[in-house]
Motif scaffolding. Structure first.
Motif, PDB file in Angstrom:
ATOM      1  N   VAL A  66      14.197  40.110 -23.119  1.00 56.36           N
ATOM      2  CA  VAL A  66      15.195  39.727 -22.110  1.00 56.36           C
ATOM      3  C   VAL A  66      16.085  40.913 -21.761  1.00 56.36           C
ATOM      4  CG1 VAL A  66      17.224  38.286 -21.684  1.00 56.36           C
ATOM      5  CG2 VAL A  66      15.187  37.288 -22.740  1.00 56.36           C
ATOM      6  N   VAL A  70      15.722  41.640 -17.875  1.00 53.53           N
ATOM      7  CA  VAL A  70      16.855  41.158 -17.067  1.00 53.53           C
ATOM      8  C   VAL A  70      17.818  42.299 -16.742  1.00 53.53           C
ATOM      9  CG1 VAL A  70      18.825  39.589 -17.004  1.00 53.53           C
ATOM     10  CG2 VAL A  70      16.648  38.818 -17.971  1.00 53.53           C
ATOM     11  N   ALA A 109      24.718  32.004 -25.098  1.00 50.15           N
ATOM     12  CA  ALA A 109      24.656  31.723 -23.660  1.00 50.15           C
ATOM     13  C   ALA A 109      26.058  31.614 -23.064  1.00 50.15           C
ATOM     14  CB  ALA A 109      23.864  30.447 -23.413  1.00 50.15           C
ATOM     15  N   ALA A 294      24.158  38.010 -17.739  1.00 47.15           N
ATOM     16  CA  ALA A 294      22.953  37.266 -17.338  1.00 47.15           C
ATOM     17  C   ALA A 294      21.892  37.340 -18.433  1.00 47.15           C
ATOM     18  CB  ALA A 294      22.406  37.842 -16.035  1.00 47.15           C
ATOM     19  N   ALA A 295      21.759  38.481 -19.083  1.00 45.09           N
ATOM     20  CA  ALA A 295      20.784  38.628 -20.163  1.00 45.09           C
ATOM     21  C   ALA A 295      21.145  37.746 -21.350  1.00 45.09           C
ATOM     22  CB  ALA A 295      20.700  40.090 -20.591  1.00 45.09           C
ATOM     23  N   THR A 298      20.349  34.124 -20.549  1.00 50.58           N
ATOM     24  CA  THR A 298      18.899  33.925 -20.645  1.00 50.58           C
ATOM     25  C   THR A 298      18.432  33.929 -22.092  1.00 50.58           C
ATOM     26  OG1 THR A 298      18.663  35.064 -18.520  1.00 50.58           O
ATOM     27  CG2 THR A 298      16.666  34.769 -19.833  1.00 50.58           C
ATOM     28  N   SER A 299      18.909  34.905 -22.876  1.00 46.39           N
ATOM     29  CA  SER A 299      18.489  35.001 -24.270  1.00 46.39           C
ATOM     30  C   SER A 299      18.931  33.779 -25.060  1.00 46.39           C
ATOM     31  CB  SER A 299      19.063  36.280 -24.898  1.00 46.39           C
ATOM     32  OG  SER A 299      18.595  36.461 -26.209  1.00 46.39           O
ATOM     33  N   LEU A 302      16.774  30.767 -24.273  1.00 44.09           N
ATOM     34  CA  LEU A 302      15.393  30.877 -24.757  1.00 44.09           C
ATOM     35  C   LEU A 302      15.300  30.932 -26.279  1.00 44.09           C
ATOM     36  CD1 LEU A 302      13.904  33.473 -22.227  1.00 44.09           C
ATOM     37  CD2 LEU A 302      13.615  30.990 -22.235  1.00 44.09           C
TER      38      LEU A 302
END
Length: 743
Positions: A66, A70, A109, A294-295, A298-299, A302
């Motif tokens: 990510v 990203v 997040a 944003a990373a 996403t991380s 996930l």
């Protein structure tokens, strides 16, 4: 109307294809090879950080993918590489221990969303206001904590929950040493530490990868039973949604803020460091922060670790020759491909090999250069306290303690003032020195020192302050009035940038360098006689400074130059030549003219005295821009009584200018107007007159002297050198101020 024949070869889209070709060439020649190198460095580090954090092994790989993809697509730092970082290991381990893994993913997040808000708020640069010594100490504390944790893994055990437990239980761990694990970890440490001494061709391979690969290979061929990494399924099997906390929202919010702040600061500091490593585009900090956010969103969604900019990977990226963000993006793709296709390889890696890797990484976070810098700058106490607090408390508390201590030290330095009252040996005079920031906080020390001065003594108060508030001014003023009322005498010398007079005109302000320069160039600003006011300012601010130097000159002068210039008030010879009292023997007249054939007794006397009695080494003629004499010669200003006769000494210069003198031609090419062109030609002609003068010629036969010309451009404050046929700017500060033309 254009036709096909008007178009460049390839049609109107040829420039686009040309740009695409250049991009492809950069990608293939630079970014693609660099991405492979960064991938080889990032892979073992990502696995090791996951182990050290107590997170699933796959979480480190997810965060690495990510971070590469990203941030590589959205980031504002062209060459920074992101992924899981050692700097967050401690706080992530604490978060997992307190909330569990799935809730920790939710916190990651949420921290990413907070980072996006930071970026949108345009406050990214504010994170850089953290004292560097605190950041350095934070990293050192993290490194020590990681090393203490992984020492237990290296010895075949498991890390404890606190640094204190890791220390106190180390003897028991040594007694139950697992030789197989220790040997593999020791080999990895030895390779990592000695890799910089490997042959040049071999060093092309990343040291961490080589160390882990050799450690893994040894574990497969040597007898023994080492503990290995366990991956339950593929990388995609590890992906899962985070778990929303069921309570304890205050602790959750604190964890979110902690991760967001640390990840942001580490990313921004890494970006600053990377910018210093290359000459390409600079970082857009707000964009980089939003990409990091944003990373992390996403991380976290996930099931990955927090992401931040990593200086180790970024430095590797720069050194490998990367040119664009494509390298960071591709390194994430390579990690994804490896994690999916070669899971069985990952599961062969011994935990002790990664422990050895992390111990070296942790030790390398403690940099001797940072410790030496903290010692030189007086910040060693901040460094040590922050390190101890990070290791034995926690990361957030340690950083806060470090920041508070740094702020307290800053406050002490800012408000500190040095006050001393000492008698001058052999006299009845006392010297009172006040240096620093003088506020009401200094009143106890100030009154104690002033009380030492006996009644009737002559006191010299030397003020070198950059800030003086009304309370301090009043204390000094009242003491001076009382001292003088008892027969004493008080003399003030103000060397600082905060004048006493300003203490009564408004709120106190910190003195500015410009104010000090104004005081040197033109100290009077009050109404009344400017000369007497200026003399008073001189006595107050400058006399004390120049007194020792002037005392050395009381028995005679020994100037090195005769400086002949215009009487124009804008020309200050000592200022433009950076000289002081006793350096220049100065002669001034309208138009800086040297009459021929001894027609001016004043010039003749000055030349003879300077060359034969004072024995100066050089003679300088200096003209200037906007000269009224030159304008008068061109008809712009009418000549008054007596002025016309004097300016007749410049007729030769006017004639030479009209006939195209080389200096005038060069001045015209440089954009100077006719009057300034004539002023430069006039200097060149006066140099010729000087060199033909009997006194100059006689002196040249006896010893070497220099005759040179200068031109001061008032509007730009530049000094140009004038020779017989050219002009040039004197700009090299290592050269002599007067670049002489000798004959």
């Amino acid at each position: 109307m254009s036709t096909d024949t008007d178009s460049p070869p390839g049609g109107n889209d040829a420039p686009l294809r040309s740009g695409a070709d250049r991009w492809s060439a950069t990608l293939l020649r630079h970014d693609l090879p660099a991405s492979v190198v960064v991938f080889l460095v990032a892979l073992p580090l990502s696995l090791g950080i996951a182990v050290a954090s107590g997170a699933p092994i796959a979480a480190g790989l997810i965060a690495a993918v990510v971070g590469g993809v990203v941030v590589g697509l959205l980031g504002g730092s062209p060459l920074q590489v992101s992924g899981p970082a050692a700097g967050l290991t401690v706080v992530v381990a604490e978060t997992i221990n307190q909330f569990g893994w799935r809730t920790a993913c939710f916190i990651t997040a949420a921290a990413g969303l907070l980072q996006i808000l930071f970026g949108l708020s345009r406050i990214a640069r504010a994170a850089l206001a953290i004292a560097p010594v605190v950041v350095h100490a934070m990293l050192a504390g993290i490194g020590i904590t990681i090393a203490l944790q992984q020492l237990h893994v290296l010895l075949g055990g498991s890390s404890r929950s606190s640094a204190w437990e890791n220390l106190t239980e180390m003897p028991a761990e040594l007694l139950s040493l697992h030789g197989d694990d220790f040997f593999i970890g020791a080999v990895v440490i030895a390779i990592m530490l000695s890799w910089k001494y490997a042959p040049g061709r071999l060093r092309v391979l990343p040291g961490p990868l080589v160390a882990v690969a050799i450690g893994t290979g040894l574990s497969l061929i040597l007898p023994g039973n080492v503990e290995r990494i366990v991956l339950s399924g593929s990388l995609f099997d590890a992906i899962g949604l985070p778990e929303i906390p069921s309570g304890g929202w205050g602790a959750v919010a604190l964890a979110v803020l902690t991760i967001a702040l640390i990840a942001s600061v580490e990313s921004l500091l890494s970006a600053v460091a990377v910018d210093k490593m290359h000459t390409g585009p600079r970082t857009n900090f707000d964009r980089e922060l939003m990409a990091q956010g944003a990373a992390n969103v996403t991380s976290g969604l996930l099931g990955g670790l927090p992401v931040t900019g990593v200086i180790v990977r970024s430095a590797t990226n720069v050194q490998a020759g990367a040119r664009t963000r494509a390298s960071a993006f591709l390194h994430g793709i390579w990690i994804l491909v490896f994690s999916v296709a070669l899971v069985s390889v990952v599961q062969q890696i011994p935990k002790s090999a990664l422990a050895g890797l992390l111990i070296v990484v942790g030790i390398q976070l403690v940099k001797l250069a940072h410790i030496r810098l903290a010692h030189r700058t007086g910040d060693l106490m901040i460094y040590l306290v922050t390190v101890v607090a990070v290791v034995f408390l926690n990361l957030l508390e340690g950083v806060l303690i470090g920041l508070l201590l740094a702020f307290a030290l800053l406050l002490w330095r800012v408000v500190r003032v040095s006050v001393s009252a000492t008698p001058v040996t052999g006299t009845d005079r006392w010297l009172i020195s006040i240096d620093g920031t003088c506020t009401f906080l200094a009143l106890p020390k100030l009154s104690a020192e002033l009380a030492k001065v006996p009644e009737g003594a002559h006191a010299l108060v030397e003020l070198s302050v950059d800030f003086l508030d009304h309370a301090a001014y009043e204390a000094i003023h009242d003491w001076a009035a009382q001292h003088e009322s008892h027969g004493g005498r008080v003399e003030f010398v103000e060397l600082g940038s905060a004048p006493m007079a300003d203490a009564l005109t408004g709120p106190p302000v910190r003195g500015q360098a410009r104010g000090l320069l104004d005081g040197v160039l033109r100290p009077w600003r009050a109404d009344g006689n400017p000369i007497t006011t200026g003399v008073a300012a001189y006595h107050r601010r400058n006399a004390h400074v120049v007194r020792p130097h002037m005392d050395q000159l009381r028995d005679g002068q020994n100037p090195h130059s005769l400086f002949m210039t215009c009487a124009d008030s804008r020309i200050v010879p000592n200022l433009i030549t950076n000289t002081g009292p006793g350096d220049l023997f100065t002669v001034r007249n309208v138009g800086n003219l040297i009459p021929k054939d001894g027609r001016d007794n004043s010039i003749e006397a000055a030349l003879s005295f300077a060359l034969e009695e004072l024995r100066v080494d050089q003679v300088v003629v200096c003209g200037h821009s906007g000269c009224g004499a030159m304008k008068a010669l061109l008809g712009g200003v009418p000549a008054g009584p007596g002025l016309g006769d004097w300016l007749a000494n410049a007729d030769a210069g006017v004639d030479r200018w009209h006939r195209g003198h080389p200096v005038g031609t060069a001045a015209a090419a440089a954009g100077f107007d006719p009057a300034d062109q004539l002023a430069m030609v006039n200097v060149a002609v006066q140099l010729e007159t000087l060199r033909a003068h009997p006194v100059i010629r006689r002196t040249m036969r006896q010893r070497e002297i220099a005759v040179s010309g200068l031109f001061f451009d008032i509007g730009t404050a530049r000094v140009l050198q004038i020779t017989a046929d050219d002009l040039s700017e004197i700009s090299d500060p290592d050269l002599a101020v007067l670049a002489a033309v000798t004959h």
